[in-house]
Scaffold this motif. Sequence first.
Motif, short mmCIF file in Angstrom:
data_model
loop_
_atom_site.label_atom_id
_atom_site.label_comp_id
_atom_site.label_asym_id
_atom_site.label_seq_id
_atom_site.Cartn_x
_atom_site.Cartn_y
_atom_site.Cartn_z
N ASP A 35 0.83 -1.21 0.00
CA ASP A 35 0.00 0.00 0.00
C ASP A 35 0.86 1.26 0.00
N ILE A 36 1.91 1.26 0.80
CA ILE A 36 2.79 2.43 0.87
C ILE A 36 3.53 2.62 -0.44
N GLU A 37 3.97 1.53 -1.07
CA GLU A 37 4.63 1.65 -2.38
C GLU A 37 3.68 2.27 -3.40
N ARG A 38 2.42 1.80 -3.41
CA ARG A 38 1.43 2.37 -4.34
C ARG A 38 1.23 3.86 -4.06
N LEU A 39 1.15 4.23 -2.80
CA LEU A 39 1.00 5.63 -2.41
C LEU A 39 2.20 6.45 -2.86
N GLN A 40 3.40 5.94 -2.65
CA GLN A 40 4.62 6.66 -3.06
C GLN A 40 4.66 6.85 -4.57
N LEU A 41 4.31 5.82 -5.32
CA LEU A 41 4.32 5.94 -6.78
C LEU A 41 3.25 6.93 -7.26
N GLY A 42 2.09 6.91 -6.62
CA GLY A 42 1.04 7.87 -6.96
C GLY A 42 1.45 9.31 -6.64
N MET A 43 2.10 9.50 -5.51
CA MET A 43 2.59 10.84 -5.15
C MET A 43 3.63 11.32 -6.15
N ALA A 44 4.48 10.41 -6.62
CA ALA A 44 5.48 10.77 -7.61
C ALA A 44 4.81 11.22 -8.91
N ASP A 45 3.77 10.50 -9.33
CA ASP A 45 3.02 10.90 -10.53
C ASP A 45 2.42 12.30 -10.36
N ASP A 46 1.82 12.54 -9.21
CA ASP A 46 1.21 13.85 -8.93
C ASP A 46 2.27 14.95 -8.96
N LEU A 47 3.42 14.69 -8.36
CA LEU A 47 4.47 15.71 -8.31
C LEU A 47 5.04 15.97 -9.70
N ILE A 48 5.15 14.95 -10.52
CA ILE A 48 5.63 15.15 -11.89
C ILE A 48 4.67 16.08 -12.64
N GLY A 49 3.38 15.87 -12.46
CA GLY A 49 2.39 16.76 -13.08
C GLY A 49 2.54 18.19 -12.59
N HIS A 50 2.76 18.36 -11.30
CA HIS A 50 2.96 19.70 -10.73
C HIS A 50 4.25 20.32 -11.28
N ALA A 51 5.29 19.50 -11.38
CA ALA A 51 6.58 20.00 -11.90
C ALA A 51 6.44 20.47 -13.34
N ASP A 52 5.72 19.70 -14.15
CA ASP A 52 5.51 20.11 -15.54
C ASP A 52 4.85 21.48 -15.61
N GLY A 53 3.83 21.69 -14.79
CA GLY A 53 3.14 22.98 -14.78
C GLY A 53 4.01 24.11 -14.29
N LEU A 54 4.75 23.87 -13.21
CA LEU A 54 5.60 24.92 -12.65
C LEU A 54 6.74 25.28 -13.60
N LEU A 55 7.32 24.29 -14.23
CA LEU A 55 8.43 24.56 -15.14
C LEU A 55 7.98 25.26 -16.42
N ALA A 56 6.71 25.08 -16.77
CA ALA A 56 6.17 25.78 -17.95
C ALA A 56 5.87 27.25 -17.64
N CYS A 57 5.78 27.57 -16.36
CA CYS A 57 5.47 28.94 -15.92
C CYS A 57 6.75 29.77 -15.90
N GLN A 58 6.77 30.82 -16.70
CA GLN A 58 7.96 31.69 -16.77
C GLN A 58 8.20 32.46 -15.48
N GLY A 59 7.16 32.63 -14.67
CA GLY A 59 7.29 33.43 -13.47
C GLY A 59 7.63 32.65 -12.21
N ALA A 60 7.99 31.37 -12.34
CA ALA A 60 8.32 30.58 -11.16
C ALA A 60 9.58 31.13 -10.50
N GLY A 61 9.49 31.34 -9.19
CA GLY A 61 10.60 31.92 -8.45
C GLY A 61 11.58 30.88 -7.93
N ASN A 62 12.70 31.36 -7.46
CA ASN A 62 13.76 30.50 -6.93
C ASN A 62 13.24 29.66 -5.77
N ARG A 63 12.46 30.25 -4.88
CA ARG A 63 11.94 29.53 -3.72
C ARG A 63 11.03 28.38 -4.16
#
Length: 113
Positions: A35-63
Amino acid sequence: MKEPAARLLPWSSPNGNPCYLLGDGTGPVSRVADDIERLQLGMADDLIGHADGLLACQGAGNRELRFLARGLTDCLRDVRRVAESRGARLRSVDRSLDDEGGNEGGNEGGKEA
């Protein structure tokens, strides 16, 4: 009787050491680990989606980018541990098949097909 292989669990001890489980993979701790492995893999998928959006944003700050990098590093560490654990279990299954069939990797004479 064959000794059960040690399974690398998806969490560490309080002092950061890896935790292992001996068993046939059907007990309650194995189910929690699955169950924890499935949760970790799901969280990784979610974070990748967030990363794609943030990296596409020109205004993303250093923080924001540093926070993202920390999250991606943590997720990558978790996913690497899951892959290591699952790979070890697959190798264990392959070895048990080798022991039963007498052929390395299930191929005649141990050669790749």
